[in-house]
Enzyme design. Sequence first.
Site, PDB file in Angstrom:
ATOM      1  CD  GLU A 110      -3.032  -1.312   2.241  1.00 22.13           C
ATOM      2  OE1 GLU A 110      -2.303  -1.621   3.460  1.00 22.13           O
ATOM      3  OE2 GLU A 110      -4.143  -1.238   1.808  1.00 22.13           O
ATOM      4  CD  GLU A 130      -3.860  -6.744   3.089  1.00 18.55           C
ATOM      5  OE1 GLU A 130      -3.762  -7.265   1.960  1.00 18.55           O
ATOM      6  OE2 GLU A 130      -3.071  -5.661   3.101  1.00 18.55           O
TER       7      GLU A 130
END
Length: 705
Positions: A110, A130
């Site tokens: 990210e 995730e």
Amino acid sequence: MTQPVTLSSRDGVAVITIDNPPVNALSPGVPEGILTALETAERDPSVRCIVLIGGGRTFIAGADIKELEAAARNPESGGPDLHPLLTRIEDCAKPVVMAIHGTALGGGLEIAMAGHYRVAVADASLGAPEVNLGIIPGAEGTQRLPRLVGVAAAVEMCVSGRPIKAPQALQMGLIDRVIEGDLLTGAVAFAGEVAGQPVRKTREKDDRLGSASENAAIFVAGRAQAAKIRRNQTAPLAALEALEAATTLPFHEGCKKEREIVRRILAGDQAKAMIHIFFAERAVARVPGIPKDTATYPIANVGIIGAGTMGGGIAMACANAGISVLLKETEQAALDRGLAAIRKNYESSVKKGRFSQAVMDQRMALIHPQLTYDGFDKVDLIIEAVFESMPLKKQIFGEIDKIAKADCVLASNTSTLDIDEIAAATSRPRMVIGLHFFSPAHVMRLVEIVRGKHPSNEVVATSLAIAKKLGKVGVVVGNCRGFVGNRMMLPYMREAQFLAEEGTTPEQVDKALTDFGMAMGIFAVDDMGGIDLAYRVKQEYAYLRKPGERVPLVLDKLYEMGRWGQKRGAGWYRYDEARAPIPDPEVHALIEKTAREAGIARRGITPEEIIERSIYIMINEGARILEEGHAQRAADIDVIYCTGYGFPGYRGGPMWYADTVGLKSVYARVHDFHTRYGHLWEPAPLLKKLAEAGSSFAAWDETKA
Ligand code: NAI
């Protein structure tokens, strides 16, 4: 303490280096450090461009999972807040180039996506894993990823959680260049090329966001994939919802939506359970009484005795880890069979493209089949995997005691036998330990390390190290009947059979269990392991039964009928060529007749009762095991069940699941079943104690930490 983030300069390019060993996680101090360095570089008139790189072996490998755990406890916080940093990076007036080696996963990816450019070495991995923790990319990842790689690729990455390598990332548009040679040199050169150009902000890019009709089909397929590979899990669906928002809302609105979804998912049970298992898998290596610096014996080569199902699988596990193996059998035919099974297995992997023929050849060359103990005097570890018979195992340990070098670790793969009795057949019980692998041993990640009275700390530490070297999770357990996993499995299997006698069918029981999340139903498991084996175990332990104790009745009949499970094409189910279980009216009739003859009244049984009776009986046994000290922590039992017995990770293992239900409720049902069904349901004292105190297994673990 050294600074986790430093700023230097090279050829007019500012270099921000993250140094937070071991994996440059985004622990407190790191985001702040990046921000300060970035602002300093941006203000500096001599700087034209900025490179951000990881020191040591990797870029930013991800979030600090301890922070995620804290966020799961306090979901309203929404987790670590990277948003201001990401905006600041993206709004930087000078081009920011992310230089990636090792891994850029989760929060690391990210951050990378907020940069204006990304370059990476060829073997770098990038991904959004995730879902493996029951969460979704929560730092604008679901909004930037589809803008860079397109919607279909973003869906695939977020649902599967699988990382990709740099060359593929280049093709997909996730990075801008694969760097040959030194990464920093390449990144600085790249920065020189883009310096002075207007910055490109990922958030402003929308050419890859697709059309509504294209996207609708992608999301339908994504949901179908999630249902298939992550059955019952909420995180992949939540990730899809956030990705969908990226395609319908402006960036900032999409980010807001992502944040809402993150809060919701953190508040749910699944994220907590998966984060629990993540930490539990790492905690198993901390064994009370075995200090971290305990010396270990180096294990470079292994001798295995028995080339059957388990010996062959263990040999493959060793060869896969680059360890050379002597594989001993008693007769040529058995050795040939064993080796043929290994070859067939490897060939099927080559066919499926898992690895090349050359890799297979290397692995085969590490396995040395033989009929003698030649060379066993030089190996570092011997693993015995012959038939499950105490006299035979004692004989073998007597033999190897005479041959093995003094510092050779002697292990048995027994699944039920007393390891101390086996050790007593040697002159060196302190070198003897149980290494209980699970079938298929080259696939299953669990190894129960059975610690009897005798093994030295070094032998226990070596066993943990060997499990790790084989890519497995070693859990130290006590020397009780069935150790931890199988000891809990027996009552589970027995209760399922009682349920069938009382009014359900094997397939109804199995459906309730698979709907609950078990990888397989218990009857299907029984057919796979073999009814003959289950029958033998039942006979062997018959002497432990109390007078008048209820015993399951149908198993013996299946055994007598030759319905020994998958290998005979029939057991609790019938099997076709594809080995898919088919419900069998003959078995239904047999169960009904047996129940009638035994005077068992049949009734309708709900899926809830099936789950309570089969899972709670396991939990009750787990509580006993804990109290006796045969497992060190409830979390160890959870790891055993999630890695070796197909218990769903998103429920965190049986003991964690009990905490989630609430021990008061679990105890109340166990108590109720005890009243109805007698002493097999006698509540474990620890379960009673914790329930009455309003406590939990997790709290009990903390008292032991
Ligand atoms: P298996 O019957 O497939 O293989 C045993 C092999 O040992 C046979 O090939 C036999 O020829 C060989 N053998 C017997 N005596 C020998 C000797 N003196 N020297 C060399 N080889 C000898 O049995 P399996 O299933 O591999 O089980 C082996 C052990 O692993 C048992 O103790 C079993 O309880 C345990 N185990 C089995 C699991 C399973 O799922 N099958 C799972 C975990 C443990």
